[in-house]
Design a protein around this motif. Sequence first.
Motif, short mmCIF file in Angstrom:
data_model
loop_
_atom_site.label_atom_id
_atom_site.label_comp_id
_atom_site.label_asym_id
_atom_site.label_seq_id
_atom_site.Cartn_x
_atom_site.Cartn_y
_atom_site.Cartn_z
N LEU A 1 0.85 -1.18 0.00
CA LEU A 1 0.00 0.00 0.00
C LEU A 1 0.89 1.23 0.00
O LEU A 1 1.93 1.25 0.67
N PHE A 2 0.48 2.25 -0.72
CA PHE A 2 1.26 3.46 -0.88
C PHE A 2 0.49 4.68 -0.37
O PHE A 2 -0.72 4.79 -0.58
N ASP A 3 1.22 5.61 0.23
CA ASP A 3 0.73 6.97 0.35
C ASP A 3 0.74 7.56 -1.06
O ASP A 3 1.35 6.99 -1.97
N LEU A 4 0.09 8.70 -1.26
CA LEU A 4 0.01 9.28 -2.60
C LEU A 4 1.01 10.40 -2.82
O LEU A 4 2.00 10.25 -3.54
N ASP A 5 0.79 11.55 -2.17
CA ASP A 5 1.66 12.71 -2.38
C ASP A 5 3.06 12.48 -1.81
O ASP A 5 3.22 12.16 -0.64
N GLY A 6 4.06 12.64 -2.65
CA GLY A 6 5.44 12.51 -2.20
C GLY A 6 5.91 11.08 -2.12
O GLY A 6 7.09 10.84 -1.84
N THR A 7 5.03 10.12 -2.38
CA THR A 7 5.40 8.71 -2.38
C THR A 7 5.19 8.12 -3.76
O THR A 7 6.10 7.54 -4.34
N LEU A 8 3.99 8.29 -4.30
CA LEU A 8 3.70 7.84 -5.66
C LEU A 8 3.81 8.97 -6.67
O LEU A 8 4.39 8.81 -7.74
N ILE A 9 3.23 10.13 -6.33
CA ILE A 9 3.23 11.25 -7.29
C ILE A 9 3.95 12.46 -6.72
O ILE A 9 3.98 12.67 -5.51
N ASP A 10 4.49 13.26 -7.62
CA ASP A 10 5.15 14.51 -7.24
C ASP A 10 4.14 15.64 -7.44
O ASP A 10 4.08 16.27 -8.49
#
Length: 216
Positions: free
Chosen positions: A5-14
């Motif tokens: 599982l991923f966080d979104l901002d700063g982890t998957l997307i810039d």
Amino acid sequence: MKAVLFDLDGTLIDSAPQLVGALNQLRQQYNLPPIPFLVGRPFASHGAAGLLKAGFDMDKNDPAYDARVQEFLDIYKEVFNQNVQCMEGIEELINTLNLKGISWGIVTNKAKKFAQPLVSSHPLLSSTECLIAGDEVSVPKPSPEGLLKASQLLSIQPSDIIYLGDDRRDVMAANDAGMVSIVARYGYLEAGDDANNWNAQHIIDKPSDLLSYLSP
């Protein structure tokens, strides 16, 4: 491990360019000069609250806070999905997870009205098996509620799931959910913030480093 599982901002997307850009548009409305991008970037994982603190030194105790948050969101909603890129190395990581047949999903504190379009419009991220937004749970991270909800949707036990994020709240949520907590040190950490003090199980400096933790 059976899932990530991923966080979104700063982890998957810039998303920092759009977030800091919106903050500087708001500052311009108040006749304030723009803050340098690298000054605002570390606050991108903290949402509107963090950005208003960085841009206006304003917190929830300020009588004008709620109105200023709405002003910020009104600007951000016009730019949030413009030219958003994945963090460097994420596309290769997701492709590898897909090839290995490893389930993956997203748990973010970002509101669904922003998170859903960002994810669904990206050819790679749109294949996520679940997306839990911050306003789809009663208590967002650091509460483990969203992570546990994702675990149920994936039908995978929390102990078989890695959660990757770039904020202390991500670590707290993962640990409380019984997942493997990993810090994305390539994300939006504030200057001087030492992830070694977050009680995470692991820390990685680039997305591909996650692959070494996928074995049982």
